[in-house]
Motif scaffolding. Structure first.
Motif: not given
Length: 161
Positions: A26-28, A73-74, A89-91, A100-101
């Protein structure tokens, strides 16, 4: 790269102050909004206007994420194909990468039910966000090394005693 700050909520937290593993997708997705806007500037959710479909996503949980500290989140683009592209993406929390994902999206016509070539003007905007995954990893190693003292000071679990 886009950066999005997330403040973890109580409802996303378990009894050990960990952020639940179901929250990361959800954040991503929230952090992908600027990319959605490149394709559909007004976010019109109709079959005629919306033109992205997700075909794959994966997540890696590298370290615990805790309640009480913001998460950055990047969001990067790491691959641009004819009709699809990959978002990486990275948290980050307290100076270290926690998860990441990646997600693959396809430029898609929902009326015709087929993929479409990414238009040149959109491809150009995606290219501005492009970064090679190896360069991201090198950058991360350097940044985490520089942040090591900060991480040691902030990365603790308070005692229940």
């Amino acid at each position: 790269m886009y950066k999005t700050m997330i403040t973890p909520r109580i409802g996303e937290t378990d009894g050990l102050r960990h952020i639940n593993n179901t929250v990361l997708p959800l954040w991503f997705e929230t952090a992908r909004n600027p990319i959605f806007e490149i394709f559909v500037p007004n976010y019109e959710l109709t079959y005629k206007k919306w033109n992205l479909i997700m075909v794959h996503s994966e997540y890696n949980y590298l370290d615990q994420i805790f309640f009480g500290y913001d998460v950055e989140v990047r969001t990067y683009i790491t691959k641009i194909g004819n009709s699809s592209f990959t978002i990486y993406q990275e948290a980050w929390q307290n100076g270290t990468i926690r998860a990441n994902g990646s997600t693959i999206l396809v430029h898609f016509d929902f009326i015709k039910q087929e993929s479409q070539t990414i238009p040149p003007e959109i491809r150009e905007k995606l290219q501005e966000l492009y970064m090679d995954i190896n360069d991201i990893e090198k950058q991360n190693k350097k940044e985490m090394k520089e942040n090591k003292k900060q991480v040691e000071e902030l990365n603790y679990i308070e005692s229940d005693l």
